[in-house]
Write a protein that holds these residues in place. Structure first.
Motif, mmCIF file in Angstrom:
data_model
loop_
_atom_site.group_PDB
_atom_site.id
_atom_site.type_symbol
_atom_site.label_atom_id
_atom_site.label_comp_id
_atom_site.label_asym_id
_atom_site.label_seq_id
_atom_site.Cartn_x
_atom_site.Cartn_y
_atom_site.Cartn_z
ATOM 1 N N MET A 1 4.119 -51.310 18.025
ATOM 2 C CA MET A 1 3.246 -50.823 19.082
ATOM 3 C C MET A 1 3.895 -51.034 20.447
ATOM 4 S SD MET A 1 0.266 -50.034 20.680
ATOM 5 C CE MET A 1 -0.580 -50.661 22.100
ATOM 6 N N GLU A 2 4.607 -52.126 20.644
ATOM 7 C CA GLU A 2 5.199 -52.418 21.954
ATOM 8 C C GLU A 2 6.213 -51.359 22.372
ATOM 9 O OE1 GLU A 2 4.636 -54.346 24.664
ATOM 10 O OE2 GLU A 2 2.833 -54.698 23.509
ATOM 11 N N LYS A 3 7.036 -50.890 21.430
ATOM 12 C CA LYS A 3 8.021 -49.864 21.767
ATOM 13 C C LYS A 3 7.318 -48.577 22.196
ATOM 14 C CE LYS A 3 11.748 -47.073 19.927
ATOM 15 N NZ LYS A 3 12.077 -46.294 18.781
ATOM 16 N N ALA A 4 6.319 -48.180 21.437
ATOM 17 C CA ALA A 4 5.573 -46.961 21.760
ATOM 18 C C ALA A 4 4.859 -47.108 23.099
ATOM 19 C CB ALA A 4 4.563 -46.650 20.657
ATOM 20 N N ALA A 5 4.252 -48.275 23.323
ATOM 21 C CA ALA A 5 3.542 -48.517 24.577
ATOM 22 C C ALA A 5 4.509 -48.451 25.757
ATOM 23 C CB ALA A 5 2.840 -49.866 24.533
ATOM 24 N N LYS A 6 5.699 -49.019 25.615
ATOM 25 C CA LYS A 6 6.697 -49.003 26.680
ATOM 26 C C LYS A 6 7.129 -47.574 26.994
ATOM 27 C CE LYS A 6 11.178 -50.758 28.057
ATOM 28 N NZ LYS A 6 12.435 -51.321 27.666
ATOM 29 N N GLU A 7 7.379 -46.780 25.950
ATOM 30 C CA GLU A 7 7.794 -45.394 26.146
ATOM 31 C C GLU A 7 6.731 -44.592 26.895
ATOM 32 O OE1 GLU A 7 8.546 -44.097 22.154
ATOM 33 O OE2 GLU A 7 10.657 -44.661 22.245
ATOM 34 N N ALA A 22 -6.174 -48.144 20.146
ATOM 35 C CA ALA A 22 -5.653 -47.835 18.815
ATOM 36 C C ALA A 22 -4.800 -48.984 18.300
ATOM 37 C CB ALA A 22 -4.845 -46.535 18.857
ATOM 38 N N GLY A 23 -4.038 -49.616 19.196
ATOM 39 C CA GLY A 23 -3.212 -50.747 18.802
ATOM 40 C C GLY A 23 -4.033 -51.928 18.315
ATOM 41 N N GLN A 24 -5.235 -52.062 18.826
ATOM 42 C CA GLN A 24 -6.127 -53.130 18.373
ATOM 43 C C GLN A 24 -6.692 -52.831 16.991
ATOM 44 O OE1 GLN A 24 -9.091 -53.864 21.396
ATOM 45 N NE2 GLN A 24 -7.544 -54.010 22.998
ATOM 46 N N ILE A 25 -6.694 -51.562 16.624
ATOM 47 C CA ILE A 25 -7.234 -51.148 15.327
ATOM 48 C C ILE A 25 -6.148 -51.141 14.263
ATOM 49 C CG2 ILE A 25 -8.255 -49.197 14.073
ATOM 50 C CD1 ILE A 25 -9.680 -48.498 16.729
ATOM 51 N N ASN A 26 -5.010 -50.470 14.593
ATOM 52 C CA ASN A 26 -3.955 -50.306 13.601
ATOM 53 C C ASN A 26 -2.676 -49.873 14.304
ATOM 54 O OD1 ASN A 26 -2.395 -48.302 11.761
ATOM 55 N ND2 ASN A 26 -3.589 -49.537 10.334
ATOM 56 N N GLU A 27 -1.566 -50.527 13.998
ATOM 57 C CA GLU A 27 -0.295 -50.224 14.651
ATOM 58 C C GLU A 27 0.154 -48.791 14.384
ATOM 59 O OE1 GLU A 27 4.279 -51.796 14.719
ATOM 60 O OE2 GLU A 27 2.690 -53.267 14.352
ATOM 61 N N ASP A 28 -0.008 -48.312 13.151
ATOM 62 C CA ASP A 28 0.386 -46.939 12.830
ATOM 63 C C ASP A 28 -0.451 -45.926 13.603
ATOM 64 O OD1 ASP A 28 2.366 -47.755 11.081
ATOM 65 O OD2 ASP A 28 1.053 -47.660 9.322
ATOM 66 N N PHE A 29 -1.731 -46.231 13.778
ATOM 67 C CA PHE A 29 -2.629 -45.365 14.548
ATOM 68 C C PHE A 29 -2.133 -45.286 15.997
ATOM 69 C CE2 PHE A 29 -7.155 -44.890 16.360
ATOM 70 C CZ PHE A 29 -7.133 -43.511 16.243
ATOM 71 N N ALA A 30 -1.774 -46.426 16.580
ATOM 72 C CA ALA A 30 -1.256 -46.455 17.949
ATOM 73 C C ALA A 30 0.042 -45.663 18.055
ATOM 74 C CB ALA A 30 -1.047 -47.893 18.405
ATOM 75 N N GLU A 31 0.901 -45.789 17.068
ATOM 76 C CA GLU A 31 2.158 -45.027 17.058
ATOM 77 C C GLU A 31 1.867 -43.526 17.011
ATOM 78 O OE1 GLU A 31 5.402 -45.976 17.236
ATOM 79 O OE2 GLU A 31 4.905 -48.101 17.437
ATOM 80 N N GLY A 32 0.875 -43.138 16.209
ATOM 81 C CA GLY A 32 0.514 -41.721 16.101
ATOM 82 C C GLY A 32 0.007 -41.160 17.417
ATOM 83 N N ILE A 33 -0.850 -41.900 18.087
ATOM 84 C CA ILE A 33 -1.371 -41.445 19.374
ATOM 85 C C ILE A 33 -0.256 -41.418 20.408
ATOM 86 C CG2 ILE A 33 -2.965 -42.004 21.258
ATOM 87 C CD1 ILE A 33 -4.918 -42.988 19.123
ATOM 88 N N SER A 34 0.634 -42.396 20.363
ATOM 89 C CA SER A 34 1.788 -42.411 21.271
ATOM 90 C C SER A 34 2.649 -41.168 21.057
ATOM 91 C CB SER A 34 2.627 -43.672 21.063
ATOM 92 O OG SER A 34 1.909 -44.816 21.410
ATOM 93 N N GLY A 35 2.841 -40.805 19.799
ATOM 94 C CA GLY A 35 3.617 -39.604 19.485
ATOM 95 C C GLY A 35 2.968 -38.353 20.043
ATOM 96 N N PHE A 36 1.640 -38.298 19.988
ATOM 97 C CA PHE A 36 0.898 -37.160 20.543
ATOM 98 C C PHE A 36 1.126 -37.084 22.056
ATOM 99 C CE2 PHE A 36 -3.292 -35.498 22.123
ATOM 100 C CZ PHE A 36 -3.063 -34.172 21.769
#
Length: 119
Positions: A1-7, A22-36
């Motif tokens: 999550m930290e890498k995605a958040a930084k980007e 999303a990061g509080q719920i699930n790391e993969d979920f946060a990564e998905g939203i970051s990708g969006f």
């Protein structure tokens, strides 16, 4: 999550709440939203510029009477060098698509914020 958040912080200038939640719920979920976010806001050769994207979302926020979002987007437009004329055009397009009542509703707050930001 930290890498995605930084980007995303580097791309948008801040960490959107949706990614933090999303990061509080699930790391993969946060990564998905970051990708969006990256897919939408990354500038691509031959694509719409970041300033143009912000003008479009500003107009959409205004036309749907989402005043709070429109005011926040004005700060981004200021950062990306939008002119008062460009913002005025976006507001007129919002009046065209959202109706004159929405224009009446959002104009006072937007014009006040434009004055504060020096447009």
């Amino acid at each position: 999550m930290e890498k995605a958040a930084k980007e995303i912080r580097e791309l948008k200038g801040f960490l959107p709440r949706s990614i933090a939640y999303a990061g509080q719920i699930n790391e993969d979920f946060a990564e998905g939203i970051s990708g969006f976010y990256k897919a939408v806001w990354t500038e691509r050769e031959g694509g719409i510029s970041t300033k143009q994207k912000h003008l479009i979302v500003f107009s959409i926020a205004c036309s749907s009477n989402n005043i709070q979002s429109a005011v926040k987007i004005l700060e981004r437009l200021h950062k990306f060098g939008a002119t008062r004329i460009e913002i005025n055009d976006a507001m007129m397009l919002a009046a065209w698509t959202g109706g004159i009542q929405h224009f009446t509703d959002f104009s006072a707050a937007i014009l006040k914020e434009m004055e504060r930001l020096g447009f």
